[in-house]
Scaffold this active site. Structure first.
Site, PDB file in Angstrom:
ATOM      1  N   SER A  88     -18.521   5.453  -3.908  1.00  0.00           N
ATOM      2  CA  SER A  88     -17.536   4.433  -4.305  1.00  0.00           C
ATOM      3  C   SER A  88     -16.285   5.068  -4.890  1.00  0.00           C
ATOM      4  CB  SER A  88     -18.105   3.518  -5.380  1.00  0.00           C
ATOM      5  OG  SER A  88     -19.109   2.746  -4.883  1.00  0.00           O
TER       6      SER A  88
ATOM      7  N   ALA B 101     -21.630   0.970 -12.868  1.00  0.00           N
ATOM      8  CA  ALA B 101     -22.702   1.906 -12.496  1.00  0.00           C
ATOM      9  C   ALA B 101     -22.775   2.121 -10.977  1.00  0.00           C
ATOM     10  CB  ALA B 101     -24.034   1.353 -12.995  1.00  0.00           C
ATOM     11  N   PRO B 102     -23.116   3.324 -10.520  1.00  0.00           N
ATOM     12  CA  PRO B 102     -23.449   4.520 -11.314  1.00  0.00           C
ATOM     13  C   PRO B 102     -22.243   5.265 -11.885  1.00  0.00           C
ATOM     14  CG  PRO B 102     -23.631   5.007  -8.973  1.00  0.00           C
ATOM     15  CD  PRO B 102     -23.291   3.550  -9.069  1.00  0.00           C
ATOM     16  N   GLY B 103     -21.022   4.841 -11.549  1.00  0.00           N
ATOM     17  CA  GLY B 103     -19.896   5.421 -12.282  1.00  0.00           C
ATOM     18  C   GLY B 103     -18.825   6.109 -11.451  1.00  0.00           C
TER      19      GLY B 103
ATOM     20  N   ASP C 134     -21.859  -2.310 -17.619  1.00  0.00           N
ATOM     21  CA  ASP C 134     -22.857  -2.524 -16.558  1.00  0.00           C
ATOM     22  C   ASP C 134     -24.234  -2.407 -17.182  1.00  0.00           C
ATOM     23  OD1 ASP C 134     -24.509  -2.277 -14.136  1.00  0.00           O
ATOM     24  OD2 ASP C 134     -22.629  -1.824 -13.100  1.00  0.00           O
TER      25      ASP C 134
ATOM     26  N   ASP D 218     -23.103  -8.145 -19.786  1.00  0.00           N
ATOM     27  CA  ASP D 218     -22.579  -8.902 -18.653  1.00  0.00           C
ATOM     28  C   ASP D 218     -21.051  -8.759 -18.591  1.00  0.00           C
ATOM     29  OD1 ASP D 218     -21.860 -10.727 -16.766  1.00  0.00           O
ATOM     30  OD2 ASP D 218     -22.818 -12.453 -17.726  1.00  0.00           O
TER      31      ASP D 218
ATOM     32  N   ASP E 284     -15.646  -3.954  -9.822  1.00  0.00           N
ATOM     33  CA  ASP E 284     -16.316  -3.743  -8.527  1.00  0.00           C
ATOM     34  C   ASP E 284     -17.685  -4.427  -8.555  1.00  0.00           C
ATOM     35  OD1 ASP E 284     -16.666  -2.680  -5.969  1.00  0.00           O
ATOM     36  OD2 ASP E 284     -17.434  -0.767  -6.685  1.00  0.00           O
TER      37      ASP E 284
ATOM     38  N   LYS F  95     -15.925  -9.099  -2.554  1.00  0.00           N
ATOM     39  CA  LYS F  95     -16.982  -8.937  -1.540  1.00  0.00           C
ATOM     40  C   LYS F  95     -16.965 -10.207  -0.699  1.00  0.00           C
ATOM     41  CE  LYS F  95     -18.108  -5.591  -4.401  1.00  0.00           C
ATOM     42  NZ  LYS F  95     -17.704  -4.212  -4.206  1.00  0.00           N
TER      43      LYS F  95
HETATM   44  C1  LIG Z   1     -20.919  -1.753  -6.093  1.00  0.00           C
HETATM   45  S1  LIG Z   1     -21.672  -1.385  -7.618  1.00  0.00           S
HETATM   46  C2  LIG Z   1     -20.363  -0.609  -8.482  1.00  0.00           C
HETATM   47  C3  LIG Z   1     -20.121   0.804  -8.066  1.00  0.00           C
HETATM   48  C4  LIG Z   1     -19.150   1.489  -8.979  1.00  0.00           C
HETATM   49  N1  LIG Z   1     -17.799   0.960  -8.832  1.00  0.00           N
HETATM   50  C5  LIG Z   1     -19.100   2.980  -8.729  1.00  0.00           C
HETATM   51  O1  LIG Z   1     -18.037   3.473  -8.391  1.00  0.00           O
HETATM   52  O2  LIG Z   1     -20.122   3.649  -8.891  1.00  0.00           O
HETATM   53  C6  LIG Z   1     -21.773  -2.931  -8.384  1.00  0.00           C
HETATM   54  C7  LIG Z   1     -22.256  -2.908  -9.812  1.00  0.00           C
HETATM   55  O3  LIG Z   1     -21.979  -4.177 -10.378  1.00  0.00           O
HETATM   56  C8  LIG Z   1     -22.940  -4.401 -11.383  1.00  0.00           C
HETATM   57  N2  LIG Z   1     -22.915  -5.817 -11.742  1.00  0.00           N
HETATM   58  C9  LIG Z   1     -23.156  -6.893 -10.967  1.00  0.00           C
HETATM   59  N3  LIG Z   1     -23.021  -8.023 -11.702  1.00  0.00           N
HETATM   60  C10 LIG Z   1     -22.663  -7.635 -12.945  1.00  0.00           C
HETATM   61  C11 LIG Z   1     -22.360  -8.326 -14.144  1.00  0.00           C
HETATM   62  N4  LIG Z   1     -22.399  -9.656 -14.206  1.00  0.00           N
HETATM   63  N5  LIG Z   1     -22.023  -7.607 -15.237  1.00  0.00           N
HETATM   64  C12 LIG Z   1     -21.961  -6.259 -15.187  1.00  0.00           C
HETATM   65  N6  LIG Z   1     -22.238  -5.557 -14.074  1.00  0.00           N
HETATM   66  C13 LIG Z   1     -22.592  -6.230 -12.972  1.00  0.00           C
HETATM   67  C14 LIG Z   1     -24.241  -3.919 -10.762  1.00  0.00           C
HETATM   68  O4  LIG Z   1     -25.180  -3.611 -11.774  1.00  0.00           O
HETATM   69  C15 LIG Z   1     -23.760  -2.683  -9.983  1.00  0.00           C
HETATM   70  O5  LIG Z   1     -23.981  -1.513 -10.732  1.00  0.00           O
END
Ligand SMILES: C[S@@+](CC[C@H](N)C(=O)[O-])C[C@H]1O[C@@H](n2cnc3c(N)ncnc32)[C@H](O)[C@@H]1O
Length: 359
Positions: free
Chosen positions: A185, A218-220, A237, A257, A273, A302
């Site tokens: 990502s 996550a993962p960052g 996250d 959240d 994201d 998305k």
């Molecule tokens: C596509 S991944 C993000 C990847 C990140 N941008 C990276 O570069 O590694 C989507 C993330 O959104 C988090 N997520 C989904 N709904 C969430 C919420 N309501 N609050 C916080 N995190 C959320 C998920 O736990 C997941 O880790």
């Protein structure tokens, strides 16, 4: 140099209907009615409606297109290239008054493109030499030549203007995946910053010490990228951040959240994201703007399986309505990037920081 009045369009395979509708509507709105035909995965030809007046196409539409990753004015097409000598017929088909400073040998995305890559490597330098010998290569020309190979025998020829098209072949910047980055990502954010900002904007808007909130971090990968730029990141996250991200310091990980989080002080960047319904993300971004919580934003929408263009427009309307209620003028840019899958990337910038408003 008089190209035919059509366009060659490059988009993500599977998004041809969105690219076609978006472009047809935008051109129609500018009095250029016409229609797109898909010629290969992620490759389309737009042709003007028969009988419509021949007029220059509005290339200034380029920054407003979301699903078109690259485009070129269509010059001509070759259907049955002689496989024993492709160079001569290609050179002969170039208009005598052509002037270009770069040559792109383009292909469809995916396996079809990969299977052509060895052939195109062999052709590249000989074509450039032939173009030079014909006096068509001019260092100060604003035009680039595109030869879009759909197969070893079928080629669409086009030209793009350096101010009104992507500077990269097929609109794909060459990015290196950093070995310590925690997820691919990271390339999505890297690409957004390369494609959607110019050099001066990157210098103004991406400075060490800036404060960033990354929702759904996550993962960052995104957090890691901003840390590399010397920024301070609050990563929100419930999921775990990779050790490489935590080791960098300057990062605070909040397991909560992302919809509930609000910073105590206005930040420089909101990144988002999170995998969520796009309208929920749009409303979240709208709230941050209305509460004046950030100076700039990058977020991903998305997309659903159906009615994707309509969904994008609904979401962008929600965000634009909030932008119009902010004190500071903001500019919205949206693109489906090469590293975006079933999604698009949206960037919101303070107008005074954008190069467009400084011209
Ligand atoms: C596509 S991944 C993000 C990847 C990140 N941008 C990276 O570069 O590694 C989507 C993330 O959104 C988090 N997520 C989904 N709904 C969430 C919420 N309501 N609050 C916080 N995190 C959320 C998920 O736990 C997941 O880790």
């Amino acid at each position: 140099m008089r190209p035919s009045s059509g366009l060659i369009i490059y988009c993500r395979p599977g998004f041809e209907p969105e690219a076609a509708t978006e472009l047809e509507q935008a051109l129609n709105h500018r009095d250029c009615p016409g229609a797109c035909l898909t010629v290969a995965p992620g490759r389309l030809l737009w042709q003007p409606r028969q009988g419509s007046q021949h007029k220059p196409l509005p290339l200034d539409l380029w920054p407003s297109l979301i699903f078109t990753r690259q485009w070129a004015l269509h010059v001509s097409s070759l259907e049955d290239l002689d496989t024993r000598d492709r160079i001569a017929p290609l050179l002969e088909s170039l208009p005598a008054d052509l002037s270009v400073h770069e040559l792109f040998l383009d292909t469809p995305d995916g396996n079809e493109g990969k299977s052509l890559s060895r052939l195109l490597k062999a052709l590249q330098s000989r074509l450039v030499q032939g173009i030079r010998e014909r006096g068509l290569w001019q260092a100060d020309s604003p035009w680039r030549l595109h030869l879009l190979f759909l197969s070893g025998q079928q080629v669409h020829i086009g030209i793009s203007h350096q101010q009104h098209a992507s500077p990269w072949s097929m609109g794909i910047p060459r990015l290196r995946m950093p070995s310590q980055a925690p997820s691919r990502s990271t390339l999505k954010l890297d690409e957004a910053l390369q494609v959607m900002l110019d050099e001066q904007e990157r210098q103004r808007l991406l400075r060490p010490g800036m404060r960033v909130v990354d929702l759904g971090a996550a993962p960052g990968g995104w957090t890691w990228h901003m840390l590399q730029r010397g920024m301070q990141v609050t990563a929100v996250d419930n999921g775990a951040l990779a050790p490489a991200v935590l080791q960098a310091g300057r990062v605070e990980h909040l397991r909560q959240d992302g919809f509930q989080y609000t910073p105590r002080k206005k930040v420089d960047w909101l990144l988002c994201d999170m995998v969520e319904k796009p309208q929920n993300i749009a409303r979240l971004v709208a709230r941050w703007l209305e509460q004046d919580l950030t100076r700039a934003v990058i977020f991903n929408l998305k997309l659903p399986m159906k009615r994707r263009l309509e969904e994008v427009r609904t979401c962008l309307d929600i965000v634009r309505a909030a932008m119009s209620r902010t004190d500071e003028g903001m500019e919205l840019r949206a693109r489906q990037l090469y590293h975006d899958r079933e999604e698009i990337t949206v960037m919101l910038l303070p107008e005074r920081m954008s190069s467009a408003s400084r011209h």
